[in-house]
Design an enzyme around this catalytic site. Sequence first.
Site, PDB file in Angstrom:
ATOM      1  CB  CYS A 174       5.439   5.878   6.753  1.00  0.00           C
ATOM      2  SG  CYS A 174       6.339   5.573   8.284  1.00  0.00           S
TER       3      CYS A 174
ATOM      4  CB  CYS B 220       9.247   7.792   6.657  1.00  0.00           C
ATOM      5  SG  CYS B 220       7.861   8.905   6.969  1.00  0.00           S
TER       6      CYS B 220
ATOM      7  CG  HIS C  31      -4.096  -6.709  -5.253  1.00  0.00           C
ATOM      8  ND1 HIS C  31      -4.047  -7.812  -6.051  1.00  0.00           N
ATOM      9  CD2 HIS C  31      -5.131  -6.916  -4.404  1.00  0.00           C
ATOM     10  CE1 HIS C  31      -5.010  -8.663  -5.700  1.00  0.00           C
ATOM     11  NE2 HIS C  31      -5.676  -8.150  -4.708  1.00  0.00           N
TER      12      HIS C  31
ATOM     13  CB  CYS D  52       8.461   9.045  11.391  1.00  0.00           C
ATOM     14  SG  CYS D  52       8.359   7.557  10.380  1.00  0.00           S
TER      15      CYS D  52
ATOM     16  CG  ASN E 219      -7.563 -16.220 -18.733  1.00  0.00           C
ATOM     17  OD1 ASN E 219      -6.642 -16.736 -19.340  1.00  0.00           O
ATOM     18  ND2 ASN E 219      -7.504 -15.956 -17.439  1.00  0.00           N
TER      19      ASN E 219
END
Length: 316
Positions: free
Chosen positions: A184, A214, A177, A217, A282
Site C-alpha cells: 500500500c 489497496c 531492493h 484502505c 563480471n
Amino acid sequence: MCRRPVCEGHSDHVDARHWNCTVCTEDGREMAEEAHLEWTEKQALEKIPDLVWARAHKAVHLGNVLVITGAGVSAESGIPTFRSVDGTGLYDADDWNPVEFLRSSTVEHQIDKLWEYYLDRFAGAMDGKEPNPAHLAIAYLEAFMNKTPGRFLLVTQNIDGLHIEAGSTPEKCVELHGDRRMRCSDECWLRNNDGVPKIVPIPEGATFPEDVTCPDCGYMMRPHVLLFDEAYSQELYRSEEAHDFAQEADLVITVGCSAVVPVAQILANYAVMRDAVVIDVNPGDGPLATLADQQGVRLQGRAGAVMPKLVDYLTR
Ligand code: APR
C-alpha cells in the site's frame, strides 16, 4: 579465401577452419568472440592465486560466505541489465533519466505513470525468464554450506525472483531492493496490521488501477521496490541482516554488480575491514573488480559460465 587477421588474442585458439570465416561472416565473428570469452573465463579460473584459493576454500568449508548479486547475474536469463555499454540496458532506452523518475515523489503524484513504467519496462523484461547456471550454482553453494559449520547469506539487488526460483531459500536470500510484489502506497499496515508491512503478489497481467488498489484502505498500491531517494530498512528489505552478516563474512563473492549504486561495495568493504577475501565475477570493469584485485581475485567473465566452475572448485 580471406586471410586478414581477426585480432591478436584470437589467433592461437580459434581453429584454422573457422579463422578465415571470422573476417567475412557475422556467425564466424560471434563464434570467435564466444571462443575467446570462454578461453578468457577458463584462464581466469586457472589463474587464481593459491593463497586466495586456500582462503576462499577454507571460508566455504569452515567460515562465513556472503554472495552479493546484481543485474549481471540475470543477464544470461535474458533480462537486460539496468546500465550497459551497448545501449541495451533497461535505463538506456529513454532520453530521460529514470533515476529522476523512480523517486517517492512519483509514488505521491504520478502513481499511474510509475505503474505504467514498472509493468512495461520491468515486469515486461522479467516475465517468463528462467534462472541460469549462475543462479543454480549459488543455490547449490547455499545447500552445500548447510552441511558446514559456517554460515551463508545471499544478498541480491535484483527484484526478478530468479534466485528463489533456482532454489535459494527465502531465509538466506535478502532481496535488498524489493521483489515482484506490491504494498500500500499509504502504508495503511501501520494503522491496521500491527505495523507489519503487508506485501502481496502483483496479479499476472495486472492493469492499473483495477488490480493495484489497496483492499484495506482503497489507496493505490505501489511496486515493492526501493526507489532512488528511499532509505533501506530492515522491516521492508532486511537491510540490517545484510549489514550485520557482512561484518562477519570471511569470503565475499560479488556477481554482476556495477556498484553504480554503492550498497554492494559498502557491504564488501565491511567484510574487507575484517580481512575477508573478495572474488568479483563480471565481464566488465568496476570498483568491485578493483577491490577484488586488492583483496582476492577478479574473474573477468560471464556469471553463467564462471559461477558453476567456481562453486564446483570451492565445494570440493
Ligand atoms: N555476467 C556477470 N556480470 C555481467 C554480465 C554477465 N553475463 N553481463 C553484464 N554484467 C555486469 C556488467 O558489467 C555490470 O557491471 O553486470 C553489471 C550490471 O550493472 P547494472 O546494470 O548497473 O546493475 P546493478 O549493479 O545490479 O545495479 C544496481 O541500481 O538501478 C539500481 O535498483 C537498481 O538494483 C539495481 C542497482
